[in-house]
Enzyme design. Structure first.
Site, PDB file in Angstrom:
ATOM      1  N   ASP A 144       1.024  -1.188   0.110  1.00 53.73           N
ATOM      2  CA  ASP A 144       0.368  -0.374   0.087  1.00 53.73           C
ATOM      3  C   ASP A 144       0.961   1.255  -0.756  1.00 53.73           C
ATOM      4  OD1 ASP A 144      -2.923   0.856   0.049  1.00 53.73           O
ATOM      5  OD2 ASP A 144      -1.614   2.159   2.092  1.00 53.73           O
ATOM      6  N   ARG A 191      -9.707   6.907 -14.419  1.00 53.42           N
ATOM      7  CA  ARG A 191     -10.396   6.228 -13.409  1.00 53.42           C
ATOM      8  C   ARG A 191      -9.736   6.217 -12.617  1.00 53.42           C
ATOM      9  NH1 ARG A 191     -10.606   1.117 -11.517  1.00 53.42           N
ATOM     10  NH2 ARG A 191     -12.251   0.202 -10.454  1.00 53.42           N
ATOM     11  N   ASP A 247      -8.380   4.313  -9.299  1.00 54.91           N
ATOM     12  CA  ASP A 247      -8.995   3.195  -9.217  1.00 54.91           C
ATOM     13  C   ASP A 247      -8.864   2.367  -7.984  1.00 54.91           C
ATOM     14  OD1 ASP A 247      -9.092  -0.508  -9.287  1.00 54.91           O
ATOM     15  OD2 ASP A 247      -7.200  -0.001  -7.851  1.00 54.91           O
ATOM     16  N   HIS A 297      -9.703   3.728  -0.585  1.00 49.67           N
ATOM     17  CA  HIS A 297      -8.438   3.110  -0.316  1.00 49.67           C
ATOM     18  C   HIS A 297      -7.090   4.248  -0.135  1.00 49.67           C
ATOM     19  CE1 HIS A 297     -10.524  -0.619   0.183  1.00 49.67           C
ATOM     20  NE2 HIS A 297     -10.065  -0.500  -1.125  1.00 49.67           N
ATOM     21  N   GLU A 338     -13.152   5.459  -7.867  1.00 49.52           N
ATOM     22  CA  GLU A 338     -13.555   3.837  -7.812  1.00 49.52           C
ATOM     23  C   GLU A 338     -13.858   4.398  -6.100  1.00 49.52           C
ATOM     24  OE1 GLU A 338     -14.259  -0.370  -7.510  1.00 49.52           O
ATOM     25  OE2 GLU A 338     -12.249   0.704  -6.782  1.00 49.52           O
ATOM     26  N   ASN A 348     -19.962  -2.810 -13.703  1.00 55.76           N
ATOM     27  CA  ASN A 348     -18.518  -2.867 -13.815  1.00 55.76           C
ATOM     28  C   ASN A 348     -17.655  -4.573 -14.265  1.00 55.76           C
ATOM     29  OD1 ASN A 348     -17.594  -3.662 -11.726  1.00 55.76           O
ATOM     30  ND2 ASN A 348     -16.959  -1.922 -11.376  1.00 55.76           N
ATOM     31  N   ARG A 355     -21.213   4.895 -18.410  1.00 53.52           N
ATOM     32  CA  ARG A 355     -20.254   4.532 -18.939  1.00 53.52           C
ATOM     33  C   ARG A 355     -21.065   2.770 -18.769  1.00 53.52           C
ATOM     34  NH1 ARG A 355     -15.904   2.282 -14.795  1.00 53.52           N
ATOM     35  NH2 ARG A 355     -17.641   1.560 -13.861  1.00 53.52           N
TER      36      ARG A 355
HETATM   37  C1  AAO Z   1      -5.439 -10.771  -6.780  1.00 55.15           C
HETATM   38  C2  AAO Z   1      -6.510 -12.095  -5.876  1.00 55.15           C
HETATM   39  C3  AAO Z   1      -5.795 -12.100  -5.066  1.00 55.15           C
HETATM   40  C4  AAO Z   1      -4.841 -12.057  -4.087  1.00 55.15           C
HETATM   41  C5  AAO Z   1      -4.041 -10.284  -4.786  1.00 55.15           C
HETATM   42  C6  AAO Z   1      -2.727 -10.403  -4.013  1.00 55.15           C
HETATM   43  O1  AAO Z   1      -7.594 -12.347  -6.848  1.00 55.15           O
HETATM   44  O2  AAO Z   1      -6.990 -13.106  -3.864  1.00 55.15           O
HETATM   45  O3  AAO Z   1      -5.051 -11.390  -2.904  1.00 55.15           O
HETATM   46  O4  AAO Z   1      -4.384 -10.872  -6.469  1.00 55.15           O
HETATM   47  O5  AAO Z   1      -2.486 -10.949  -5.169  1.00 55.15           O
HETATM   48  C7  AAO Z   1      -8.830  -6.759  -8.974  1.00 55.15           C
HETATM   49  C8  AAO Z   1      -8.983  -8.599  -9.034  1.00 55.15           C
HETATM   50  C9  AAO Z   1      -8.839  -8.951  -7.283  1.00 55.15           C
HETATM   51  C10 AAO Z   1      -7.782  -9.295  -7.699  1.00 55.15           C
HETATM   52  C11 AAO Z   1      -6.621  -7.706  -7.854  1.00 55.15           C
HETATM   53  C12 AAO Z   1      -4.826  -7.529  -7.982  1.00 55.15           C
HETATM   54  O6  AAO Z   1     -10.819  -7.952  -8.294  1.00 55.15           O
HETATM   55  O7  AAO Z   1      -8.656 -10.663  -7.099  1.00 55.15           O
HETATM   56  O8  AAO Z   1      -6.319  -9.527  -6.455  1.00 55.15           O
HETATM   57  O9  AAO Z   1      -7.285  -6.622  -9.013  1.00 55.15           O
HETATM   58  O10 AAO Z   1      -4.640  -8.206  -9.095  1.00 55.15           O
HETATM   59  C13 AAO Z   1     -13.124  -3.653  -3.093  1.00 55.15           C
HETATM   60  C14 AAO Z   1     -12.249  -2.284  -3.688  1.00 55.15           C
HETATM   61  C15 AAO Z   1     -12.386  -2.081  -4.779  1.00 55.15           C
HETATM   62  C16 AAO Z   1     -12.044  -3.025  -6.235  1.00 55.15           C
HETATM   63  C17 AAO Z   1     -13.146  -3.919  -5.138  1.00 55.15           C
HETATM   64  C18 AAO Z   1     -13.060  -4.791  -6.308  1.00 55.15           C
HETATM   65  O11 AAO Z   1     -12.963  -1.732  -2.486  1.00 55.15           O
HETATM   66  O12 AAO Z   1     -11.673  -1.135  -4.975  1.00 55.15           O
HETATM   67  O13 AAO Z   1     -12.267  -4.938  -3.636  1.00 55.15           O
HETATM   68  N1  AAO Z   1     -12.524  -2.697  -7.034  1.00 55.15           N
HETATM   69  C19 AAO Z   1     -11.508  -2.264  -7.441  1.00 55.15           C
HETATM   70  C20 AAO Z   1     -11.140  -2.934  -9.178  1.00 55.15           C
HETATM   71  C21 AAO Z   1     -10.652  -4.072  -9.330  1.00 55.15           C
HETATM   72  C22 AAO Z   1      -9.098  -4.740  -8.669  1.00 55.15           C
HETATM   73  C23 AAO Z   1      -8.772  -3.769  -7.837  1.00 55.15           C
HETATM   74  C24 AAO Z   1      -9.603  -3.120  -7.229  1.00 55.15           C
HETATM   75  C25 AAO Z   1      -7.073  -3.776  -7.315  1.00 55.15           C
HETATM   76  O14 AAO Z   1     -12.078  -2.253  -9.970  1.00 55.15           O
HETATM   77  O15 AAO Z   1     -11.068  -5.164 -10.215  1.00 55.15           O
HETATM   78  O16 AAO Z   1      -9.212  -6.096  -7.965  1.00 55.15           O
HETATM   79  O17 AAO Z   1      -6.697  -3.044  -8.012  1.00 55.15           O
HETATM   80  C26 AAO Z   1     -17.540  -4.029  -0.306  1.00 55.15           C
HETATM   81  C27 AAO Z   1     -16.805  -2.717   0.207  1.00 55.15           C
HETATM   82  C28 AAO Z   1     -15.527  -2.495  -1.423  1.00 55.15           C
HETATM   83  C29 AAO Z   1     -15.023  -3.776  -2.172  1.00 55.15           C
HETATM   84  C30 AAO Z   1     -15.930  -4.693  -2.281  1.00 55.15           C
HETATM   85  C31 AAO Z   1     -15.202  -6.181  -2.430  1.00 55.15           C
HETATM   86  O18 AAO Z   1     -18.693  -4.428  -1.049  1.00 55.15           O
HETATM   87  O19 AAO Z   1     -17.843  -1.641   0.286  1.00 55.15           O
HETATM   88  O20 AAO Z   1     -15.114  -1.297  -0.738  1.00 55.15           O
HETATM   89  O21 AAO Z   1     -14.194  -3.164  -2.793  1.00 55.15           O
HETATM   90  O22 AAO Z   1     -16.902  -5.498  -0.763  1.00 55.15           O
HETATM   91  O23 AAO Z   1     -14.630  -6.390  -1.808  1.00 55.15           O
HETATM   92  C32 AAO Z   1     -22.707  -4.768  -1.023  1.00 55.15           C
HETATM   93  C33 AAO Z   1     -22.124  -5.332   0.281  1.00 55.15           C
HETATM   94  C34 AAO Z   1     -20.738  -4.105   0.141  1.00 55.15           C
HETATM   95  C35 AAO Z   1     -19.590  -4.892  -0.480  1.00 55.15           C
HETATM   96  C36 AAO Z   1     -20.106  -5.038  -2.450  1.00 55.15           C
HETATM   97  C37 AAO Z   1     -19.435  -6.202  -3.111  1.00 55.15           C
HETATM   98  O24 AAO Z   1     -23.224  -4.638  -2.749  1.00 55.15           O
HETATM   99  O25 AAO Z   1     -22.751  -3.789   0.415  1.00 55.15           O
HETATM  100  O26 AAO Z   1     -20.331  -3.915   0.530  1.00 55.15           O
HETATM  101  O27 AAO Z   1     -21.571  -5.931  -2.309  1.00 55.15           O
HETATM  102  O28 AAO Z   1     -19.322  -6.720  -3.945  1.00 55.15           O
END
Ligand code: AAO
Length: 506
Positions: free
Chosen positions: A188, A216, A218, A222, A255, A319, A355
């Site tokens: 981080d 955008r 990302d 955080h 985001e 998305n 979008r």
């Molecule tokens: C990969 C592997 C992991 C490994 C990591 C490191 O999958 O297992 O640990 O590598 O080796 C993308 C993939 C990840 C990938 C990552 C890096 O999705 O699987 O990890 O690349 O290669 C949070 C964040 C948000 C993020 C989202 C996916 O806040 O920023 O998770 N999106 C962006 C990108 C995304 C990307 C990353 C960030 C990282 O769009 O593609 O990841 O660069 C709650 C929270 C959210 C949280 C979600 C998911 O939301 O509020 O903040 O988003 O959970 O954890 C309901 C709930 C709501 C919940 C939602 C979930 O609506 O009310 O609270 O469901 O949809």
């Protein structure tokens, strides 16, 4: 005297708002709107797509997949496939990925900007790649850069002290942990450190030099808004060589997943800095067009529903994350009829910056884009009906969706009028005297005589067909002298929408 005091007051208010609002302007060409996310497309394919489809069809811009060098996540031996999400793990700010090189990027930028299509880069500035001994084995790199070791990224360069101390996000109700600990265990970056700020600004400025219109951001959730404000504020103005006006600022799409009052990090902490992803729009479109909410309720859809103000909202039906993970609630290409209805509503309803998702087909959630045995991305093929092949879904080429983007452009800046509903799941409205649209999400036919707001004449429904010369390949609608027309959408029709506009008049 009274007039000039008022004028001075208004001038002051508007120039202040103008300054604060600069990062909310996507810099669309006149007559263009809507951003299409060409998820994992190659730059050479994007350049062609700008010239042959997006420019002529009035699309406003493209969200690109991350453009800087990422770690390569080696596939398991059994399936020769690199996951899409490796692009979210940067190892340097060199512009080299599976989508192309810096030279390819520049060529794309010149060609897209020349036909009125803007570029927005998905920037990963919250973190860097996980390093190999974090348990995610099989990493390599595609370029010249060495595999990172223990938060040491020599190609940037970053060193250990550029990162926050390592900690896991174990409590999503702790805002400090969300900002200062590691999303998915990814190192981080500490954006309060001057060297980090300088690297990020240099990276973004380089992209501005190459003609992008914005970013955008990302994982903005955080990062601390105050740090982002400093970084955005230090960026250079957009490059006038690509047609931007002097003093134009980068458009920001931040985001922040905020699903309501229970969240500890809110979208309202970021919307003064630019637009913010409005995930509630996606959620409510899913509810409405899956039949869980009634369409009649949409008459008041917007800020009153807890959404951001329109000017701050980046809106979308799905998305690249929630099309994989929230398939029970949101809509995707996999449910085409309600999906097209939701996108059509998003395009017809004047709220937010829209979008559109353009996907590759998937069943496995990790699988990367169509690729050959060496991991190189395979280009989409284009079918005679304008749709795509080779594993690409190309929602932006579906007739109903592309035609509704044109509807949005034609109706730009005109208010909703002639709202009609049956009190349940049939609705219709016009946009000024420019366009008229109707939706049937009920189990019975829609058959009504309604005021369209349009001039009398015969119009082509741009959902069931296209206007070709003076003929129409779909339904024809006759608007009478008084503006009324008979509107029919069968309950079992291929599409639950009908749309006509001034340019679809025969
Ligand atoms: C990969 C592997 C992991 C490994 C990591 C490191 O999958 O297992 O640990 O590598 O080796 C993308 C993939 C990840 C990938 C990552 C890096 O999705 O699987 O990890 O690349 O290669 C949070 C964040 C948000 C993020 C989202 C996916 O806040 O920023 O998770 N999106 C962006 C990108 C995304 C990307 C990353 C960030 C990282 O769009 O593609 O990841 O660069 C709650 C929270 C959210 C949280 C979600 C998911 O939301 O509020 O903040 O988003 O959970 O954890 C309901 C709930 C709501 C919940 C939602 C979930 O609506 O009310 O609270 O469901 O949809």
């Amino acid at each position: 005297m009274k007039f000039s005091v008022t004028a001075i007051f208004l001038f002051t208010v508007f120039s202040t708002i103008g300054h604060l609002r600069a990062q909310h302007d996507p810099h669309f060409w006149t007559g263009h709107s809507t951003i299409v996310h060409l998820f994992e497309w190659k730059y050479s394919d994007i350049a062609q797509e700008c010239e042959r489809w997006l420019g002529p069809r009035g699309f406003g811009g493209i969200q690109l997949s991350p453009v800087n060098e990422n770690v390569i996540v080696a596939p398991p031996a059994s399936d020769n496939n690199r996951p899409w999400w490796e692009r979210y793990q940067p190892i340097s700010y060199k512009l080299t990925t599976r989508s192309g090189t810096e030279a390819d990027f520049l060529d794309m930028s010149q060609r897209c900007n020349a036909v009125g299509v803007r570029l927005y880069v998905d920037i990963i500035i919250n973190h860097m790649a996980a390093h190999p001994d974090d348990g995610s084995t099989g990493h390599g790199t595609g370029g010249s850069t060495a595999v990172p070791q223990d938060r040491d990224f020599p190609a940037v360069p970053y060193i250990l002290s550029d990162f926050n101390p390592s900690c896991e996000i174990t409590d999503w109700n702790d805002a400090e942990m969300i900002r200062n600990c590691e999303l998915f265990g990814l190192p981080d970056l500490d954006q309060s450190i001057e060297t980090v700020r300088n690297e990020l600004v240099a990276f973004m400025d380089h992209l501005i030099d190459l003609g992008v219109a914005g970013f955008r951001v990302d994982a903005a959730k955080h990062m601390w808004p105050a740090d982002l404000e400093v970084i955005y504020g230090r960026l250079k103005n957009l490059n006038t060589d690509f047609g931007f006006s002097a003093g134009a600022r980068a458009f920001m799409m931040q985001e922040v997943i905020d699903n309501g009052d229970h969240e500890v990090v809110r979208k309202y902490e970021y919307n003064h800095l630019g637009t913010v992803t409005e995930f509630m729009f996606s959620y409510y479109m899913g509810r409405a067009f899956r039949g869980n909410d009634e369409l009649v309720w949409l008459e008041s859809f917007g800020e009153d529903w807890g959404l951001l103000p329109s000017r701050d909202a980046l809106v979308f039906v799905d998305n690249h994350d929630n099309q994989r993970h929230d398939f029970g609630t949101i809509l995707t290409y996999k449910l085409p009829k309600p999906y097209k209805m939701a996108v059509a509503f998003g395009a017809a309803y004047p709220f937010g910056q829209l979008r559109i998702m353009s996907s590759f087909a998937f069943d496995d959630l990790d699988i990367g884009p169509p690729m050959d045995s060496n991991g190189n991305i395979i280009s989409p093929s284009i079918n005679t009906d304008n749709t795509c092949g080779n594993g690409w879904v190309c929602e932006h080429r579906w007739r109903q969706i592309a035609n509704m983007i044109k509807f949005r452009n034609i109706c730009w800046d005109t208010p909703i009028a002639n709202w009609w509903s049956n009190g349940e799941n049939k609705i219709a409205f016009s946009r000024g005297s420019q366009g008229f649209v109707a939706f049937n999400n009920q189990g019975v036919d829609f058959l009504e005589v309604l005021q369209t707001g349009l001039a009398p004449g015969i119009y082509c429904d741009v959902i069931s067909g296209d206007k070709e010369g003076n003929s129409c390949t779909g339904k024809k609608i006759t608007v009478l002298e008084d503006g009324r027309a008979s509107i029919h959408i069968a309950h079992d029709a291929e599409d639950g929408v009908l749309a006509i506009h001034v340019e679809s008049r025969l």
